[in-house]
Design a protein around this motif. Structure first.
Motif, mmCIF file in Angstrom:
data_model
loop_
_atom_site.group_PDB
_atom_site.id
_atom_site.type_symbol
_atom_site.label_atom_id
_atom_site.label_comp_id
_atom_site.label_asym_id
_atom_site.label_seq_id
_atom_site.Cartn_x
_atom_site.Cartn_y
_atom_site.Cartn_z
ATOM 1 N N LEU A 31 84.171 31.314 9.692
ATOM 2 C CA LEU A 31 83.261 32.398 10.053
ATOM 3 C C LEU A 31 81.818 31.936 9.887
ATOM 4 N N GLU A 32 81.022 32.122 10.931
ATOM 5 C CA GLU A 32 79.615 31.759 10.887
ATOM 6 C C GLU A 32 78.756 33.024 10.959
ATOM 7 N N HIS A 33 77.532 32.928 10.433
ATOM 8 C CA HIS A 33 76.622 34.069 10.506
ATOM 9 C C HIS A 33 75.205 33.590 10.823
ATOM 10 N N SER A 34 74.411 34.531 11.337
ATOM 11 C CA SER A 34 73.023 34.247 11.699
ATOM 12 C C SER A 34 72.102 35.139 10.887
ATOM 13 N N LEU A 35 71.078 34.512 10.294
ATOM 14 C CA LEU A 35 70.097 35.237 9.487
ATOM 15 C C LEU A 35 68.743 35.288 10.177
ATOM 16 N N GLY A 90 65.897 43.845 12.711
ATOM 17 C CA GLY A 90 66.743 42.943 13.472
ATOM 18 C C GLY A 90 68.214 43.136 13.159
ATOM 19 N N PHE A 91 69.023 42.220 13.691
ATOM 20 C CA PHE A 91 70.474 42.328 13.555
ATOM 21 C C PHE A 91 71.048 41.139 12.793
ATOM 22 N N TYR A 92 72.088 41.429 12.048
ATOM 23 C CA TYR A 92 72.866 40.404 11.376
ATOM 24 C C TYR A 92 74.089 40.127 12.245
ATOM 25 N N VAL A 93 74.282 38.876 12.637
ATOM 26 C CA VAL A 93 75.300 38.515 13.621
ATOM 27 C C VAL A 93 76.329 37.589 12.972
ATOM 28 N N ILE A 94 77.605 37.853 13.249
ATOM 29 C CA ILE A 94 78.677 36.961 12.802
ATOM 30 C C ILE A 94 79.465 36.512 14.024
#
Length: 228
Positions: A31-35, A90-94
């Protein structure tokens, strides 16, 4: 005849052993996420669950309970980035690969401030097909409020809490049909409102157009007379 029964029995036993071995294996996904609002991604943790073998089709609850998510504690830099994207609305994306590392990504997102306010507590549901491929993600934080008033130190060293569920089927998350129906009714009411306005006031509009044309005619007539 006895030889045929013996061979058939051996084949069945071999199939059962192979299938049980397959069902005991685990599917592992990164699982990856974007900050930074989806611009760049980094690894957040490792998802795993029991393989859906041929003899486990009716035991989906046991497979769902086998799901685990291993993740590290967030660093002070990661928490600061989450605060920044939260304060900028903003948005937190996984994202996760649908199956192997070369398959397309399946993506989900929430408002970053929800995750910050929930103090890194979230809920993740993987929607899978019969081949253990991820076809959709359902993702939410434990709160739908935006409260970033507390300091980053409260999250530093805190163990993230993520509940993981598996949903087996050929379809993704349920659609909110009631919301779609309400939106469709509002759209129809708006269209009917504009149509009824024209229908009820068409004679006033016609009179206004007629007066405009008459005024244009009388204003143009003196200019033509001067030219003659």
């Amino acid at each position: 005849m006895k030889y045929l029964v013996y061979v058939t029995t051996l084949i069945c036993l071999f199939s059962i052993v192979c299938c049980n071995k397959e069902s005991n294996q685990r599917v592992v996904l990164q699982l990856e996420h974007s900050l930074d609002d989806g611009k760049t991604f980094q690894q957040r943790g490792e998802l795993s669950f029991r393989n859906r073998g041929a003899f486990m089709l009716t035991d989906l609850k046991k497979i769902s309970k086998s799901a685990t998510f291993v993740q590290d504690r967030w660093s002070i830099q990661q928490i600061a980035l989450l605060r920044n994207v939260s304060e900028s609305d903003g948005f937190y994306v996984i994202r996760v690969h649908s199956s192997n590392p070369f398959s397309p990504f399946v993506i989900a997102s929430i408002k970053a401030c929800y995750l910050f306010s929930s103090r890194l507590e979230d809920e993740l549901t993987l929607h899978l097909d019969t081949q253990n491929n991820v076809i959709a993600l359902s993702y939410k934080a434990t709160t739908n409020e935006c409260d970033c008033s507390f300091s980053d130190e409260l999250l530093l060293g805190k163990e993230p809490k993520t509940s993981v569920e598996l949903n087996f089927g050929s379809e993704g998350p349920d659609v909110n049909l009631e919301a779609l129906r309400i939106n469709e009714e509002l759209k129809k009411q708006k269209e009917q409102g504009s149509q009824s306005f024209l229908y009820q006031n068409w004679h006033y509009i016609a009179i206004a157009v007629a007066l405009f044309l008459v005024l244009q005619f009388f204003l143009m007539e003196p200019e033509e007379a001067k030219k003659q």
